[in-house]
Design a protein around this motif. Structure first.
Motif, PDB file in Angstrom:
ATOM      1  N   PRO A 258      12.578 -29.018  77.815  1.00 49.32           N
ATOM      2  CA  PRO A 258      13.051 -30.343  78.224  1.00 49.32           C
ATOM      3  C   PRO A 258      13.788 -30.357  79.555  1.00 49.32           C
ATOM      4  O   PRO A 258      13.957 -31.424  80.158  1.00 49.32           O
ATOM      5  CB  PRO A 258      13.987 -30.754  77.075  1.00 49.32           C
ATOM      6  N   GLY A 259      14.208 -29.198  80.052  1.00 50.01           N
ATOM      7  CA  GLY A 259      14.902 -29.148  81.327  1.00 50.01           C
ATOM      8  C   GLY A 259      13.984 -29.017  82.528  1.00 50.01           C
ATOM      9  O   GLY A 259      14.433 -29.120  83.681  1.00 50.01           O
ATOM     10  N   MET A 260      12.707 -28.803  82.310  1.00 47.15           N
ATOM     11  CA  MET A 260      11.776 -28.599  83.415  1.00 47.15           C
ATOM     12  C   MET A 260      11.547 -29.903  84.180  1.00 47.15           C
ATOM     13  O   MET A 260      11.477 -30.970  83.581  1.00 47.15           O
ATOM     14  CB  MET A 260      10.454 -28.054  82.869  1.00 47.15           C
ATOM     15  N   ILE A 261      11.448 -29.806  85.512  1.00 44.69           N
ATOM     16  CA  ILE A 261      11.240 -30.976  86.348  1.00 44.69           C
ATOM     17  C   ILE A 261       9.740 -31.242  86.485  1.00 44.69           C
ATOM     18  O   ILE A 261       8.982 -30.350  86.868  1.00 44.69           O
ATOM     19  CB  ILE A 261      11.869 -30.786  87.746  1.00 44.69           C
ATOM     20  N   ILE A 262       9.335 -32.466  86.218  1.00 40.06           N
ATOM     21  CA  ILE A 262       7.925 -32.848  86.270  1.00 40.06           C
ATOM     22  C   ILE A 262       7.646 -33.457  87.641  1.00 40.06           C
ATOM     23  O   ILE A 262       8.078 -34.573  87.945  1.00 40.06           O
ATOM     24  CB  ILE A 262       7.569 -33.843  85.154  1.00 40.06           C
ATOM     25  N   HIS A 263       6.913 -32.727  88.474  1.00 45.70           N
ATOM     26  CA  HIS A 263       6.651 -33.186  89.832  1.00 45.70           C
ATOM     27  C   HIS A 263       5.590 -34.281  89.869  1.00 45.70           C
ATOM     28  O   HIS A 263       5.627 -35.141  90.739  1.00 45.70           O
ATOM     29  CB  HIS A 263       6.217 -32.013  90.718  1.00 45.70           C
ATOM     30  N   ARG A 264       4.656 -34.233  88.960  1.00 45.33           N
ATOM     31  CA  ARG A 264       3.696 -35.325  88.820  1.00 45.33           C
ATOM     32  C   ARG A 264       2.933 -35.145  87.517  1.00 45.33           C
ATOM     33  O   ARG A 264       2.905 -34.056  86.952  1.00 45.33           O
ATOM     34  CB  ARG A 264       2.734 -35.422  89.999  1.00 45.33           C
ATOM     35  N   VAL A 265       2.296 -36.234  87.067  1.00 44.61           N
ATOM     36  CA  VAL A 265       1.552 -36.183  85.809  1.00 44.61           C
ATOM     37  C   VAL A 265       0.069 -36.482  86.001  1.00 44.61           C
ATOM     38  O   VAL A 265      -0.689 -36.484  85.034  1.00 44.61           O
ATOM     39  CB  VAL A 265       2.156 -37.140  84.750  1.00 44.61           C
ATOM     40  N   THR A 266      -0.347 -36.722  87.235  1.00 43.92           N
ATOM     41  CA  THR A 266      -1.767 -36.881  87.541  1.00 43.92           C
ATOM     42  C   THR A 266      -1.955 -36.689  89.033  1.00 43.92           C
ATOM     43  O   THR A 266      -0.982 -36.516  89.763  1.00 43.92           O
ATOM     44  CB  THR A 266      -2.304 -38.253  87.080  1.00 43.92           C
TER      45      THR A 266
END
Length: 307
Positions: A258-266
């Motif tokens: 849950p701490g990971m940064i999501i740079h993009r989802v598509t």
């Protein structure tokens, strides 16, 4: 500090938490090549890779890194009211060159007013101690991300897509990068040939266990003049449907730390290059669907993370 926005930790809110205001990512093309295209490893590149390597082509037009940044800033200021910027070296492999050249282009980007961070797209087989030391020097007082193209943690898949390195290579690059206070983002692709849901979700666990700082999630789409286009037209590859992809992204997010940064989802395919599917051209429809599914499920990033 938690940066949870909507139902996952997105990059924009992470940057706001670090700098206290919006920081807009800005793409530049520094004219680098790739060992998977220049003959060092291969000449064809990965099976899905465009001949222009997802870049803007600005370098080929003679635009310096500084010129590209200065040309992009006004529009981003108008659109997003941003006053600070993170420069993203995107096209091809942006640590693939002599150390003096790397230092020159990074210095050039950081010398522009209001540039507060760098994000450098590269391959895990294209860093060494000297390059990491250079980036580590910047990371003492700047935010530095290295975005390693992994695409899949499964060696069978990496061979199939002609990646030119194995998972062990990626794993070996992560620890020395993070040890220098450099943030690591892993690029992964959902829908690769031969991968089922269990294999994709195993990737979420593996990246979480490795402690990478962020992940960039891509859809595998077909673009012109690639080996993947031939597979697609021969019936050897099927693209994911929009709903199928969105559900998979939600599954993936739920299994991530849950701490990971999501740079993009598509991804953002170039319209003039895209063969199939066509639905990724409406990016906001996909991101909205992902958020809607998570809300409907009542889940967030990390809901099914065992840590």
């Amino acid at each position: 500090m938690s940066t949870m926005h909507k139902r996952y930790n997105d990059l924009n809110h992470y940057l706001r938490s670090v700098f206290g205001e919006r920081v807009q990512k800005l793409t530049v093309d520094a004219g680098f090549s790739c060992p998977n295209r220049d003959g060092t490893l291969s000449t064809g590149g990965c099976i899905y890779c465009s001949p222009r390597g997802s870049g803007t082509g600005a370098h080929a037009l003679g635009l310096s890194v500084r010129s590209q940044i200065e040309q992009s800033k006004p529009g981003l200021i108008r659109r997003y009211k941003a006053r600070k910027f993170m420069v993203y070296f995107q096209a091809f492999t942006n640590t693939y060159g002599p150390l003096p050249r790397l230092k020159a282009v990074y210095d050039e980007a950081l010398s522009v007013d209001d540039v507060v961070a760098l994000s450098i797209g590269t391959r895990p087989d294209c860093v060494n101690e000297g390059i990491l030391d250079l980036l580590g020097d910047y990371a003492r007082d700047r935010l530095i991300w290295v975005e390693y193209g992994l695409q899949s943690p499964h060696d069978r898949t990496l061979t199939l897509i002609n990646r030119g390195h194995d998972f062990a290579c990626f794993k070996a690059a992560v620890a020395p990068t993070r040890a220098r206070n450099i943030k690591v983002c892993a690029h992964i692709i959902l829908g690769l040939p031969g991968e089922n849901r269990a294999m994709m979700l195993e990737g979420a666990r593996i990246l979480s266990d490795l402690g990478v700082d962020g992940v960039k999630i891509h859809l595998l789409y077909v673009i012109k003049n690639t080996a993947l286009e031939t597979m697609y037209r021969d019936g050897a590859f099927r693209c994911l449907e929009k709903e199928e992809y969105a559900e998979m992204v939600c599954d993936y997010l739920e299994h991530l730390d849950p701490g990971m940064i999501i740079h993009r989802v598509t991804g953002d395919p170039h319209p003039d290059e895209l063969v199939a599917p066509l639905w990724p051209l409406k990016k906001s429809d996909t991101t909205n669907l992902i958020n809607d599914i998570l809300e409907r499920r009542g889940t967030v990033q990390g809901s099914r993370y065992p840590g």
